[in-house]
Design a protein around this motif. Structure first.
Motif, PDB file in Angstrom:
ATOM      1  N   ALA A 100       1.081  -1.105   0.015  1.00  0.00           N
ATOM      2  CA  ALA A 100      -0.023   0.028  -0.026  1.00  0.00           C
ATOM      3  C   ALA A 100       0.804   1.493  -0.185  1.00  0.00           C
ATOM      4  N   ALA A 101       1.815   1.349   0.822  1.00  0.00           N
ATOM      5  CA  ALA A 101       2.832   2.306   0.799  1.00  0.00           C
ATOM      6  C   ALA A 101       3.605   2.732  -0.362  1.00  0.00           C
ATOM      7  N   ALA A 102       3.923   1.614  -0.978  1.00  0.00           N
ATOM      8  CA  ALA A 102       4.766   1.896  -2.499  1.00  0.00           C
ATOM      9  C   ALA A 102       3.767   2.319  -3.518  1.00  0.00           C
ATOM     10  N   ILE A 103       2.428   1.980  -3.538  1.00  0.00           N
ATOM     11  CA  ILE A 103       1.276   2.295  -4.565  1.00  0.00           C
ATOM     12  C   ILE A 103       1.229   3.888  -4.048  1.00  0.00           C
ATOM     13  N   TYR A 104       0.893   4.244  -3.002  1.00  0.00           N
ATOM     14  CA  TYR A 104       0.429   5.575  -2.650  1.00  0.00           C
ATOM     15  C   TYR A 104       1.879   6.433  -3.131  1.00  0.00           C
ATOM     16  N   VAL A 146      11.043  -0.779  -3.293  1.00  0.00           N
ATOM     17  CA  VAL A 146      10.653  -1.519  -2.299  1.00  0.00           C
ATOM     18  C   VAL A 146      11.736  -2.643  -2.232  1.00  0.00           C
ATOM     19  N   VAL A 147      12.317  -2.887  -0.902  1.00  0.00           N
ATOM     20  CA  VAL A 147      13.085  -4.032  -0.787  1.00  0.00           C
ATOM     21  C   VAL A 147      12.422  -4.888   0.418  1.00  0.00           C
ATOM     22  N   ALA A 148      12.638  -6.339  -0.019  1.00  0.00           N
ATOM     23  CA  ALA A 148      12.022  -7.038   0.991  1.00  0.00           C
ATOM     24  C   ALA A 148      12.722  -8.403   0.935  1.00  0.00           C
ATOM     25  N   ASP A 149      12.436  -9.319   1.870  1.00  0.00           N
ATOM     26  CA  ASP A 149      13.352 -10.647   1.920  1.00  0.00           C
ATOM     27  C   ASP A 149      12.227 -11.793   1.050  1.00  0.00           C
ATOM     28  N   ARG A 150      10.778 -11.257   1.282  1.00  0.00           N
ATOM     29  CA  ARG A 150       9.848 -12.019   0.320  1.00  0.00           C
ATOM     30  C   ARG A 150       8.829 -11.517   0.245  1.00  0.00           C
ATOM     31  N   PHE A 151       8.269 -10.950  -0.999  1.00  0.00           N
ATOM     32  CA  PHE A 151       7.155 -10.029  -1.127  1.00  0.00           C
ATOM     33  C   PHE A 151       5.692 -10.768  -0.859  1.00  0.00           C
ATOM     34  N   GLY A 152       5.030 -10.306  -0.180  1.00  0.00           N
ATOM     35  CA  GLY A 152       3.767 -10.554   0.341  1.00  0.00           C
ATOM     36  C   GLY A 152       3.795 -11.008   1.751  1.00  0.00           C
ATOM     37  N   GLY A 153       5.090 -11.088   2.374  1.00  0.00           N
ATOM     38  CA  GLY A 153       5.234 -11.108   3.911  1.00  0.00           C
ATOM     39  C   GLY A 153       4.328 -12.149   4.444  1.00  0.00           C
ATOM     40  N   GLN A 154       3.789 -12.029   5.759  1.00  0.00           N
ATOM     41  CA  GLN A 154       3.153 -13.180   6.453  1.00  0.00           C
ATOM     42  C   GLN A 154       1.915 -13.505   5.861  1.00  0.00           C
ATOM     43  N   THR A 184      -0.098 -12.237  -4.143  1.00  0.00           N
ATOM     44  CA  THR A 184       0.131 -12.173  -5.879  1.00  0.00           C
ATOM     45  C   THR A 184      -0.548 -10.974  -6.295  1.00  0.00           C
ATOM     46  N   ALA A 185      -1.657 -10.619  -5.814  1.00  0.00           N
ATOM     47  CA  ALA A 185      -2.620  -9.434  -6.389  1.00  0.00           C
ATOM     48  C   ALA A 185      -1.886  -8.127  -5.950  1.00  0.00           C
ATOM     49  N   LEU A 186      -1.396  -8.319  -4.622  1.00  0.00           N
ATOM     50  CA  LEU A 186      -0.799  -6.971  -4.259  1.00  0.00           C
ATOM     51  C   LEU A 186       0.552  -6.843  -5.031  1.00  0.00           C
ATOM     52  N   GLU A 187       1.387  -7.733  -5.063  1.00  0.00           N
ATOM     53  CA  GLU A 187       2.602  -7.810  -6.101  1.00  0.00           C
ATOM     54  C   GLU A 187       2.259  -7.271  -7.590  1.00  0.00           C
ATOM     55  N   GLN A 188       1.181  -7.841  -8.264  1.00  0.00           N
ATOM     56  CA  GLN A 188       0.955  -7.191  -9.291  1.00  0.00           C
ATOM     57  C   GLN A 188       0.557  -5.773  -9.601  1.00  0.00           C
ATOM     58  N   HIS A 189      -0.182  -5.501  -8.315  1.00  0.00           N
ATOM     59  CA  HIS A 189      -0.683  -3.951  -8.341  1.00  0.00           C
ATOM     60  C   HIS A 189       0.353  -3.088  -8.041  1.00  0.00           C
ATOM     61  N   VAL A 190       1.023  -3.311  -7.467  1.00  0.00           N
ATOM     62  CA  VAL A 190       2.486  -2.622  -7.253  1.00  0.00           C
ATOM     63  C   VAL A 190       3.220  -2.437  -8.472  1.00  0.00           C
ATOM     64  N   LYS A 191       3.456  -3.650  -9.340  1.00  0.00           N
ATOM     65  CA  LYS A 191       4.021  -3.645 -10.621  1.00  0.00           C
ATOM     66  C   LYS A 191       3.173  -2.765 -11.792  1.00  0.00           C
ATOM     67  N   ASP A 192       2.258  -2.482 -11.494  1.00  0.00           N
ATOM     68  CA  ASP A 192       1.476  -1.511 -12.468  1.00  0.00           C
ATOM     69  C   ASP A 192       2.013  -0.215 -12.320  1.00  0.00           C
ATOM     70  N   TYR A 193       2.784   0.211 -11.296  1.00  0.00           N
ATOM     71  CA  TYR A 193       3.353   1.472 -11.291  1.00  0.00           C
ATOM     72  C   TYR A 193       5.015   1.437 -11.285  1.00  0.00           C
TER      73      TYR A 193
END
Length: 523
Positions: A226-230, A240-248, A271-280
């Motif tokens: 959400a932070a990345a999209i906003y 965005v830097v993460a050890d695994r996208f999606g987290g818990q 998966t939906a979160l990652e795809q949404h972020v990749k739209d930007y």
């Protein structure tokens, strides 16, 4: 085997096949063998590009391979009936072997194709495991791309003799060329990185060359997404830097309180979160673990710096920490020794491996009681241990638990030790807090469900934390360090919910943007 609705959907998917595929089954006389025969017959009836044969001679029965006609070296196999969470794995395997292009990046596909040596993978799964499909699908894709790679999915509940002989007590468990390769959720990028010895060095070099970000989000869960999209929507340089996208969320099975979505599953939402972020226009740096935060006032560069496990430091004008939380451990002797050898944290994933066995659940909150209810349908007996003098779960869950004949609840129980025979769990020791007596339960599995811990060990000394290790945040998600914001389960927010984390992520991005505007005005 397949209902009309699924057949209609499958027929549309199979229309994407570019060439014929052949399914070769090796069958016995059992009920599951009949299910495989019916499944493959249904699939062959949906497309003239799918051929089913039932003359396979594989040792595992039931099993079947997915390959091209006239080529006996089919590289993808399923031992069992790939339904439940694994049905998608089967559909993708059909499409990939049939020539439908993968959505993986060209760079990653080329990296897979270049992997050397003969690599034979076996993945033991349970059909109720929400983490297993990612591993199965990743290895199937690798086998479809690289002719030197083979992969077999094995349903652990169906092939219990193998599970016992290989001492598998957690899924997914992956073997490479007969030797243990890994346990737990692994994505395609992570698996390839482990096989490609030079990938870490190449990735570190790329990261070291990155220019400073306007906003750098640390963490890829709901709050981080959400932070990345906003932030990206403001037109500023976002990473965005993460050890695994999606987290818990990746470890969450059913989600039924996400407003406007009646029900979904954690991996699907991730998966939906990652795809949404990749739209930007967001620079996603996955498989990277943050190890330190240096506030701008303390850094030589004048930027906030995020040090990574690889030794590289990323720079940013503002940072949003959204590293979430992890399962709390009991921290008793034997827990680490027998982790994944009888000590488990996901009843949905590992429960089927304990069919007919005696297990315990540690924790009397909602998670613990839900786990005990689920396990009661598989295990011969379930003992739930609660530290306090009353369970904390919702009344409806407690009522359901009490109605089950093979469940025992022990209150005022402090777990003090996990015992085993050196290879696997054989019991649990606890203290009766009412009289101080020590008692032991003979068990074969222990499921720990005692809450969460914030992932803030790497932040100690750099920003203010509560006594529980949570990040102290203000009204705008700001922290004690200027330019550093935080959101989600890693903070002192009182309610750890996906929808709350997303809202905080949005607030943190808006707060960071406001900080950047004010910073520019004073420059």
């Amino acid at each position: 085997m397949l209902d009309t609705t699924i057949k209609t959907q499958l027929k549309s998917y199979l229309a994407n096949l570019r060439h014929t595929i052949e399914l070769i089954a090796s069958l016995g006389d059992g009920a599951k063998d009949t299910e495989v025969r019916e499944l493959l017959t249904d699939l062959a009836g949906l497309s003239d590009k799918v051929v089913a044969r039932f003359d396979g001679q594989a040792a595992r029965k039931p099993s079947f391979t997915v390959g091209q006609p006239g080529r006996p070296d089919a590289r993808i196999a399923f031992a069992g009936v790939p339904m439940g969470h694994e049905f998608t794995s089967l559909v993708l395997a059909l499409l990939q072997v049939g020539g439908h292009p993968s959505k993986a990046s060209r760079e990653l596909i080329e990296q897979i194709a270049a992997l050397p040596g003969d690599l034979v993978f076996e993945t033991y799964i349970s059909l109720s495991c929400q983490n297993c499909p990612d591993v199965v699908q990743a290895l199937n894709l690798m086998a479809a791309i690289n002719p030197s790679i083979r992969h077999t999915m094995v349903d652990g509940a169906l092939f219990q003799d193998e599970v016992a002989s290989r001492q598998i007590m957690s899924v997914p468990t992956v073997f490479l060329n007969g030797e243990p390769f890994g346990q737990g959720r692994m994505g395609l990028e992570e698996i390839v990185a482990r096989l490609d010895s030079g990938s870490a060095e190449r990735e570190a070099a790329k990261l070291a060359d990155k220019a400073p970000f306007d906003v750098l989000v640390v963490g890829g869960g709901p709050a981080g997404a959400a932070a990345a999209i906003y932030a990206a929507r403001k037109g500023i340089r976002t990473g965005v830097v993460a050890d695994r996208f999606g987290g818990q969320v990746l470890d969450t099975l059913g989600i039924e309180n996400f407003i406007s979505v009646k029900e979904t599953e954690g991996p699907k939402l991730a998966t939906a979160l990652e795809q949404h972020v990749k739209d930007y226009d967001v620079d996603i740096m996955n498989l990277q673990r943050a190890t330190r935060l240096i506030p701008a006032a303390d850094s030589v560069s004048g930027f906030v710096e995020i040090g990574l496990e690889s030794g590289v430091a990323l720079k940013a004008r503002s940072v949003i920490v959204a590293t979430g939380a992890r399962w709390r451990e009991m921290n008793v002797p034997g827990e680490q020794q027998y982790r994944n050898k009888g000590v488990a944290y996901c009843p949905h994933c590992d429960g089927p491996l304990f069919k007919g066995k005696r297990v315990a659940v540690v924790g009397g909150g909602n998670s613990g009681v839900e786990a005990a209810i689920d396990l009661a349908g598989l295990a011969s007996h379930v003992t739930l241990l609660e530290f306090g003098d009353a369970m904390r779960a919702d009344a409806v869950l407690q009522a359901k638990l009490k109605s089950l004949p093979n469940v025992t609840v022990i209150l005022n129980a402090q777990t003090t030790e996990v015992t085993g025979d050196g290879a696997k769990v054989d019991g649990l020791v606890y203290t009766d807090r009412t009289n101080g007596e020590t008692r032991k339960l003979a068990l074969e599995g222990i499921f720990v469900q005692i809450g969460l811990l914030p992932n803030t060990d790497w932040l100690k000394g750099s920003i203010e934390l509560t006594g529980r290790g949570e990040i102290v945040t203000g009204r705008h998600q700001d922290t004690s360090a200027p330019g550093v914001f935080a959101a989600g389960d890693v903070t002192d927010v009182p309610y750890k919910q996906i929808i709350v984390a997303m809202g905080e992520g949005a607030k943190a991005a808006l707060g960071a943007f406001d900080h950047l505007i004010r910073e520019s005005a004073h420059a």
